[in-house]
Design an enzyme around this catalytic site. Structure first.
Site, short mmCIF file in Angstrom:
data_model
loop_
_atom_site.label_atom_id
_atom_site.label_comp_id
_atom_site.label_asym_id
_atom_site.label_seq_id
_atom_site.Cartn_x
_atom_site.Cartn_y
_atom_site.Cartn_z
N ASN A 108 -4.00 9.00 3.49
CA ASN A 108 -2.78 8.20 3.76
C ASN A 108 -2.79 7.66 5.30
O ASN A 108 -2.12 7.25 5.54
CB ASN A 108 -1.68 9.16 3.35
N HIS B 10 0.67 4.26 -2.57
CA HIS B 10 0.53 5.64 -2.33
C HIS B 10 1.59 6.82 -2.58
O HIS B 10 1.39 7.77 -2.79
CB HIS B 10 0.09 5.78 -0.76
N ARG C 66 1.00 -1.12 0.16
CA ARG C 66 0.02 -0.05 0.00
C ARG C 66 0.92 1.29 -0.03
O ARG C 66 0.51 2.31 -0.67
CB ARG C 66 -0.90 0.00 1.22
N HIS D 84 -6.27 -6.09 -2.74
CA HIS D 84 -7.34 -6.18 -1.50
C HIS D 84 -7.45 -7.62 -1.03
O HIS D 84 -8.53 -7.86 -0.16
CB HIS D 84 -8.35 -5.28 -1.52
C1 HEM Z 1 -8.82 1.44 -6.05
C2 HEM Z 1 -9.07 2.27 -5.22
C3 HEM Z 1 -8.35 2.05 -3.82
C4 HEM Z 1 -8.75 2.76 -2.60
C5 HEM Z 1 -10.04 3.45 -2.40
C6 HEM Z 1 -7.99 2.04 -1.65
C7 HEM Z 1 -8.32 2.11 -0.24
C8 HEM Z 1 -7.87 1.41 0.60
C9 HEM Z 1 -8.29 1.57 2.09
C10 HEM Z 1 -9.18 2.68 2.91
C11 HEM Z 1 -7.49 0.70 2.84
C12 HEM Z 1 -7.48 0.38 4.35
C13 HEM Z 1 -6.49 0.84 5.07
C14 HEM Z 1 -6.59 0.84 6.49
O1 HEM Z 1 -7.65 1.01 7.07
O2 HEM Z 1 -5.46 0.38 7.17
C15 HEM Z 1 -6.91 0.02 1.90
C16 HEM Z 1 -5.91 -1.06 2.15
C17 HEM Z 1 -4.86 -1.58 1.23
N1 HEM Z 1 -4.72 -1.23 0.06
FE1 HEM Z 1 -6.02 -0.16 -0.98
N2 HEM Z 1 -7.10 1.21 -1.93
C18 HEM Z 1 -7.33 1.17 -3.53
C19 HEM Z 1 -6.36 0.61 -4.32
C20 HEM Z 1 -5.39 -0.13 -4.01
C21 HEM Z 1 -4.16 -0.45 -4.86
C22 HEM Z 1 -4.18 -0.01 -6.38
C23 HEM Z 1 -3.54 -1.31 -4.18
C24 HEM Z 1 -1.87 -1.84 -4.56
C25 HEM Z 1 -1.33 -1.59 -5.82
C26 HEM Z 1 -3.73 -1.31 -2.78
C27 HEM Z 1 -3.19 -1.89 -1.81
C28 HEM Z 1 -3.76 -2.01 -0.57
C29 HEM Z 1 -3.38 -3.03 0.57
C30 HEM Z 1 -2.30 -3.97 0.43
C31 HEM Z 1 -3.98 -2.80 1.60
C32 HEM Z 1 -3.98 -3.48 2.91
C33 HEM Z 1 -3.14 -2.53 3.96
C34 HEM Z 1 -2.64 -3.00 5.32
O3 HEM Z 1 -2.76 -4.09 5.70
O4 HEM Z 1 -2.01 -2.10 6.34
N3 HEM Z 1 -4.90 -0.48 -2.69
N4 HEM Z 1 -6.94 0.37 0.74
#
Ligand code: HEM
Length: 323
Positions: A92, A64, A60, A190
């Site tokens: 973020n 970002h 993530r 995700h």
């Molecule tokens: C398409 C639009 C996207 C939105 C709106 C979005 C939003 C989010 C949100 C709100 C979280 C939760 C974070 C938390 O509460 O700790 C999250 C987690 C995550 N996102 Fe996305 N995301 C998007 C796309 C992506 C993309 C493109 C990637 C990677 C290339 C990605 C990788 C991740 C990962 C791996 C997590 C888990 C993070 C953790 O365990 O700390 N996301 N995302």
């Protein structure tokens, strides 16, 4: 060619050479830091073996970074007295894993001082971490330079919000040179990790302002999420991909298809013919080789967004501060 004036030929040659000089390459540090790959792999592995949940965090972080001012390590910069940094902005929130990047940078600086950018270290560490949890491998061409600015305003403008609809998502990704296929494939990230309740409580408690839930969500899933999260809960988090949040697999697509997408953006992928088809055709049980292959292609592409190369930017000494 014979009709071209010599000055024109020089100009064309100059353009060709400068474009070439700015390309990323797999062997960029082969002379200046031959042990780079091993240092990053070993240091990252030390962290992931103790805390595998840092793998999604690093992925993530890389995403970002790339979406704001390009993959230039700007997400790693701290706020200063005069500047609010990207990392301190709402979209973020909950970013984690900075300590892994700092540790890798420290180890790299010991062997190859001032040679390797923080942007490259982040790109490599994210890949190595995902590989360690048995996710896909992707190539990480190197040669990114570190940016000198971090802009809170740019972070708000470029990181997708969980409430985005499919048109907003497709448009944002296109503005980064990423296709609709890249959008659905990268959303497959995700399949791992966690999500804090605050990102989706409106969706389950008060979607239209009348105390209702988003009707596009599976009601059993809504009920389960309500049991886990109170309305104003800022601390609790749930599994991003219910039942399979530790495994990098195609279960995310299965869940989205069953209307168990956690964020509105996950569910929104069912509102576009292409992304819907991709989800449906990747929802089978078993190892999904095509998803892994697609993921590798899209990640390499994402890692090239807006990179600084050549003499632009700098190689930071410490990742959280400009030199
Ligand atoms: C398409 C639009 C996207 C939105 C709106 C979005 C939003 C989010 C949100 C709100 C979280 C939760 C974070 C938390 O509460 O700790 C999250 C987690 C995550 N996102 Fe996305 N995301 C998007 C796309 C992506 C993309 C493109 C990637 C990677 C290339 C990605 C990788 C991740 C990962 C791996 C997590 C888990 C993070 C953790 O365990 O700390 N996301 N995302």
């Amino acid at each position: 060619m014979s009709d071209l004036k010599p000055s024109m030929v020089f100009f064309l040659l100059f353009i060709l050479l400068s474009v070439d000089a700015h390309k990323l390459s797999l062997d960029f540090y082969s002379k200046t830091c031959p042990s780079l790959a091993k240092i990053v792999r070993d240091t990252t592995a030390r962290y992931i073996s103790i805390a595998p949940s840092l793998a999604p965090a690093l992925l993530r972080l890389h995403f970002h970074d790339c979406f704001v001012l390009g993959c230039d390590g700007s997400i790693l910069l701290n706020s200063t007295r005069n500047n609010l940094a990207e990392k301190d902005m709402i979209p973020n929130q909950h970013l984690r894993g900075f300590q892994v990047i700092d540790a890798v940078k420290l180890a790299v600086e010991k062997k190859c001082p001032r040679k390797v950018s923080c942007a490259d270290i982040l790109a490599l560490a994210a890949r190595d971490a995902i590989l360690q949890i048995k996710g896909p491998f992707w190539n990480v061409p190197l040669g990114r330079r570190d940016g000198r600015k971090s802009s809170a305003k740019q972070a708000s403008a470029n990181i997708p919000l969980p409430s985005f609809n499919i048109t907003q998502l497709v448009t944002l990704f296109a503005s980064k040179g990423l296709s609709t296929k890249d959008l659905v494939v990268l959303s497959g990230s995700h399949t791992i990790g966690i999500c804090h309740c605050s990102w989706f409580t409106t969706r389950i408690y008060n979607f239209t302002g009348r105390g209702d839930a988003d009707t596009t969500m599976n009601p059993n899933y809504v009920a389960a999420l309500k049991r886990a999260c109170q309305l104003n809960d800022k601390k609790t988090y749930v599994e991003m991909d219910p039942g399979s949040f530790r495994d990098f697999d195609n279960s995310y697509f299965r869940n989205v298809k069953k209307r168990k997408g956690l964020l509105q953006t996950d569910s929104a992928l069912m509102n576009n013919a292409y992304t819907k088809r991709y989800i449906q055709s990747h929802s089978f049980y078993g190892f999904d080789n095509t998803f892994f292959d697609d993921f590798a292609v899209s990640m390499e592409k994402m890692g090239r967004i807006g990179v600084l190369t050549g003499t632009s930017g700098e190689v930071r000494k410490v990742c959280s501060f400009v030199n």
